[in-house]
Write a protein that holds these residues in place. Structure first.
Motif, PDB file in Angstrom:
ATOM      1  N   LEU A 131       0.862  -1.109   0.099  1.00 29.23           N
ATOM      2  CA  LEU A 131      -0.030  -0.094   0.068  1.00 29.23           C
ATOM      3  C   LEU A 131       0.743   1.335   0.063  1.00 29.23           C
ATOM      4  CD1 LEU A 131      -3.028  -0.934   2.280  1.00 29.23           C
ATOM      5  CD2 LEU A 131      -3.068  -0.739  -0.145  1.00 29.23           C
ATOM      6  N   GLY A 132       2.083   1.169  -0.258  1.00 25.45           N
ATOM      7  CA  GLY A 132       2.931   2.216  -0.353  1.00 25.45           C
ATOM      8  C   GLY A 132       3.938   2.621   0.562  1.00 25.45           C
ATOM      9  N   PHE A 133       3.801   2.036   1.889  1.00 26.22           N
ATOM     10  CA  PHE A 133       4.489   2.337   2.828  1.00 26.22           C
ATOM     11  C   PHE A 133       6.118   1.789   2.702  1.00 26.22           C
ATOM     12  CE2 PHE A 133       0.318   2.624   4.450  1.00 26.22           C
ATOM     13  CZ  PHE A 133       0.486   3.496   5.475  1.00 26.22           C
ATOM     14  N   ALA A 134       7.089   2.267   3.197  1.00 27.36           N
ATOM     15  CA  ALA A 134       8.311   2.072   3.393  1.00 27.36           C
ATOM     16  C   ALA A 134       8.816   1.829   4.919  1.00 27.36           C
ATOM     17  CB  ALA A 134       9.151   3.130   2.582  1.00 27.36           C
ATOM     18  N   VAL A 135       9.716   0.936   4.986  1.00 29.02           N
ATOM     19  CA  VAL A 135      10.365   0.985   6.274  1.00 29.02           C
ATOM     20  C   VAL A 135      11.308   2.374   6.481  1.00 29.02           C
ATOM     21  CG1 VAL A 135      11.910  -0.288   7.912  1.00 29.02           C
ATOM     22  CG2 VAL A 135      10.122  -1.261   6.682  1.00 29.02           C
ATOM     23  N   VAL A 136      11.228   3.153   7.316  1.00 31.15           N
ATOM     24  CA  VAL A 136      12.005   4.062   7.487  1.00 31.15           C
ATOM     25  C   VAL A 136      13.026   4.081   8.626  1.00 31.15           C
ATOM     26  CG1 VAL A 136      10.690   5.684   6.148  1.00 31.15           C
ATOM     27  CG2 VAL A 136      10.359   5.810   8.750  1.00 31.15           C
ATOM     28  N   GLY A 137      12.695   3.017   9.619  1.00 28.52           N
ATOM     29  CA  GLY A 137      13.388   2.953  10.714  1.00 28.52           C
ATOM     30  C   GLY A 137      13.130   1.486  11.174  1.00 28.52           C
ATOM     31  N   ARG A 138      14.138   0.963  11.866  1.00 34.34           N
ATOM     32  CA  ARG A 138      14.251  -0.348  12.406  1.00 34.34           C
ATOM     33  C   ARG A 138      14.890  -0.071  14.239  1.00 34.34           C
ATOM     34  NH1 ARG A 138      14.297  -5.606  10.898  1.00 34.34           N
ATOM     35  NH2 ARG A 138      13.796  -5.070   8.806  1.00 34.34           N
ATOM     36  N   LEU A 139      13.920  -0.626  14.827  1.00 36.54           N
ATOM     37  CA  LEU A 139      14.216  -0.488  16.350  1.00 36.54           C
ATOM     38  C   LEU A 139      14.750  -1.890  16.678  1.00 36.54           C
ATOM     39  CD1 LEU A 139      10.849   1.320  17.223  1.00 36.54           C
ATOM     40  CD2 LEU A 139      13.313   2.277  16.758  1.00 36.54           C
ATOM     41  N   PRO A 140      16.067  -2.166  16.925  1.00 34.93           N
ATOM     42  CA  PRO A 140      16.389  -3.553  16.945  1.00 34.93           C
ATOM     43  C   PRO A 140      16.104  -4.059  18.553  1.00 34.93           C
ATOM     44  CG  PRO A 140      18.420  -2.174  16.358  1.00 34.93           C
ATOM     45  CD  PRO A 140      17.129  -1.121  16.631  1.00 34.93           C
ATOM     46  N   PHE A 143      10.910  -5.124  20.757  1.00 32.04           N
ATOM     47  CA  PHE A 143       9.482  -6.020  21.156  1.00 32.04           C
ATOM     48  C   PHE A 143       9.816  -7.142  21.484  1.00 32.04           C
ATOM     49  CE2 PHE A 143       5.803  -8.638  19.789  1.00 32.04           C
ATOM     50  CZ  PHE A 143       5.083  -7.835  20.541  1.00 32.04           C
ATOM     51  N   ARG A 144       9.352  -7.398  22.726  1.00 34.02           N
ATOM     52  CA  ARG A 144       9.669  -8.877  23.385  1.00 34.02           C
ATOM     53  C   ARG A 144       8.513  -9.676  23.042  1.00 34.02           C
ATOM     54  NH1 ARG A 144       9.590  -8.077  29.260  1.00 34.02           N
ATOM     55  NH2 ARG A 144      10.859  -6.308  28.581  1.00 34.02           N
ATOM     56  N   HIS A 145       8.689 -10.543  22.037  1.00 37.63           N
ATOM     57  CA  HIS A 145       7.635 -11.490  21.353  1.00 37.63           C
ATOM     58  C   HIS A 145       7.851 -12.620  22.320  1.00 37.63           C
ATOM     59  CE1 HIS A 145       6.053 -14.361  18.811  1.00 37.63           C
ATOM     60  NE2 HIS A 145       5.557 -13.608  18.092  1.00 37.63           N
ATOM     61  N   PRO A 146       6.201 -13.227  22.646  1.00 33.88           N
ATOM     62  CA  PRO A 146       6.407 -14.179  23.916  1.00 33.88           C
ATOM     63  C   PRO A 146       6.647 -15.487  23.531  1.00 33.88           C
ATOM     64  CG  PRO A 146       4.127 -13.746  22.510  1.00 33.88           C
ATOM     65  CD  PRO A 146       5.139 -12.610  22.095  1.00 33.88           C
ATOM     66  N   SER A 147       7.297 -15.911  22.312  1.00 32.79           N
ATOM     67  CA  SER A 147       7.699 -17.002  21.888  1.00 32.79           C
ATOM     68  C   SER A 147       9.069 -16.837  21.134  1.00 32.79           C
ATOM     69  CB  SER A 147       6.813 -18.128  20.967  1.00 32.79           C
ATOM     70  OG  SER A 147       6.562 -17.404  19.752  1.00 32.79           O
ATOM     71  N   LEU A 148       9.283 -15.798  20.551  1.00 31.23           N
ATOM     72  CA  LEU A 148      10.498 -15.594  19.748  1.00 31.23           C
ATOM     73  C   LEU A 148      11.480 -14.613  20.534  1.00 31.23           C
ATOM     74  CD1 LEU A 148       8.997 -14.850  16.183  1.00 31.23           C
ATOM     75  CD2 LEU A 148       9.966 -16.948  17.186  1.00 31.23           C
ATOM     76  N   GLY A 149      11.350 -14.098  21.581  1.00 27.05           N
ATOM     77  CA  GLY A 149      12.078 -13.345  22.545  1.00 27.05           C
ATOM     78  C   GLY A 149      12.180 -11.993  21.534  1.00 27.05           C
ATOM     79  N   CYS A 150      13.263 -11.229  21.797  1.00 26.32           N
ATOM     80  CA  CYS A 150      13.206  -9.717  21.304  1.00 26.32           C
ATOM     81  C   CYS A 150      13.474  -9.980  19.840  1.00 26.32           C
ATOM     82  CB  CYS A 150      14.461  -9.194  22.027  1.00 26.32           C
ATOM     83  SG  CYS A 150      14.180  -8.932  23.725  1.00 26.32           S
ATOM     84  N   VAL A 151      12.739  -9.124  19.168  1.00 24.49           N
ATOM     85  CA  VAL A 151      12.588  -8.907  17.783  1.00 24.49           C
ATOM     86  C   VAL A 151      12.534  -7.603  17.537  1.00 24.49           C
ATOM     87  CG1 VAL A 151      11.554 -11.168  17.353  1.00 24.49           C
ATOM     88  CG2 VAL A 151      10.055  -9.088  17.542  1.00 24.49           C
ATOM     89  N   ASP A 152      13.017  -7.239  16.248  1.00 30.41           N
ATOM     90  CA  ASP A 152      12.822  -5.705  15.722  1.00 30.41           C
ATOM     91  C   ASP A 152      11.399  -5.256  15.587  1.00 30.41           C
ATOM     92  OD1 ASP A 152      15.634  -6.289  15.591  1.00 30.41           O
ATOM     93  OD2 ASP A 152      15.775  -5.893  13.387  1.00 30.41           O
ATOM     94  N   ALA A 153      11.250  -3.887  15.784  1.00 25.18           N
ATOM     95  CA  ALA A 153      10.162  -3.071  15.339  1.00 25.18           C
ATOM     96  C   ALA A 153      10.448  -2.255  14.205  1.00 25.18           C
ATOM     97  CB  ALA A 153       9.510  -2.464  16.762  1.00 25.18           C
ATOM     98  N   LEU A 154       9.361  -2.150  13.393  1.00 25.61           N
ATOM     99  CA  LEU A 154       9.437  -1.254  12.246  1.00 25.61           C
ATOM    100  C   LEU A 154       8.811   0.211  12.493  1.00 25.61           C
ATOM    101  CD1 LEU A 154       9.397  -3.817   9.683  1.00 25.61           C
ATOM    102  CD2 LEU A 154      11.592  -3.020  10.649  1.00 25.61           C
ATOM    103  N   VAL A 155       9.251   1.161  11.733  1.00 26.25           N
ATOM    104  CA  VAL A 155       8.768   2.540  11.679  1.00 26.25           C
ATOM    105  C   VAL A 155       8.401   2.568  10.344  1.00 26.25           C
ATOM    106  CG1 VAL A 155       8.626   5.137  11.799  1.00 26.25           C
ATOM    107  CG2 VAL A 155       9.890   3.447  13.513  1.00 26.25           C
ATOM    108  N   MET A 156       7.348   2.629   9.569  1.00 28.78           N
ATOM    109  CA  MET A 156       6.567   2.623   8.383  1.00 28.78           C
ATOM    110  C   MET A 156       5.977   3.911   8.096  1.00 28.78           C
ATOM    111  SD  MET A 156       5.441  -1.296   7.877  1.00 28.78           S
ATOM    112  CE  MET A 156       5.956  -1.503   5.999  1.00 28.78           C
TER     113      MET A 156
END
Length: 160
Positions: A131-140, A143-156
């Motif tokens: 829908l035309g969004f771009a990832v403009v930032g990545r927050l390493p 996000f503390r995922h309940p099964s995957l542990g800490c994963v990145d969050a994106l700013v779009m």
């Protein structure tokens, strides 16, 4: 499918969608123990417009639209989207996304920003990019995922 402003009468249907999503803790940085009332207050707050998507006579999705920031950032919109997992793959999220973009333009917003898209939410990332969004930032590891542990969050982001 019909997308319309949510009414008080929709709150039970909205809760049936948002509460399990919040409890799963995989896509939103909200307290998993948020009460149903608090979840509804968050989703339908006075600072936002809340919508529902109806298909086959039932609410299958919901989204809200608001200003991303106050004051000098108020020209950029922000949204949250949730769909009923049982209705997955029916184009509901795409229709709500397109509706939100149109509604944001009509409200005078000049851009839309998603502040915290969980990177493991691959379907959402793909949808927003289509829908035309771009990832403009990545927050390493933000996000503390309940099964995957800490994963990145994106700013779009995308302009309108």
């Amino acid at each position: 499918m019909q997308i319309r402003r949510a009414a008080q009468a929709d709150h039970a249907a909205i809760a049936r969608i948002i509460v399990p999503t919040i409890r799963a803790g995989e896509t939103y940085a909200l307290d998993r123990d948020l009460s149903e009332g608090a979840a509804l207050t968050y989703w339908t707050g006075a600072d936002r417009e809340t919508y529902v998507a109806e298909q086959e006579g039932a609410v299958r999705g919901t989204y809200y639209l608001r200003a991303n920031q106050a004051g000098f950032g108020a020209h950029v919109a922000n949204c949250g989207f949730m769909t009923d997992p049982a209705a997955s793959g029916r184009g509901i999220a795409r229709s709500m996304g397109a509706h939100a973009l149109d509604r944001a333009r009509a409200c005078g917003f000049t851009a839309m920003q998603f502040n915290f898209v969980v990177s493991t939410n691959v379907r959402a990332v793909r949808l927003w990019e289509s829908l035309g969004f771009a990832v403009v930032g990545r927050l390493p590891g933000a996000f503390r995922h309940p099964s995957l542990g800490c994963v990145d969050a994106l700013v779009m982001f995308r302009t309108l």
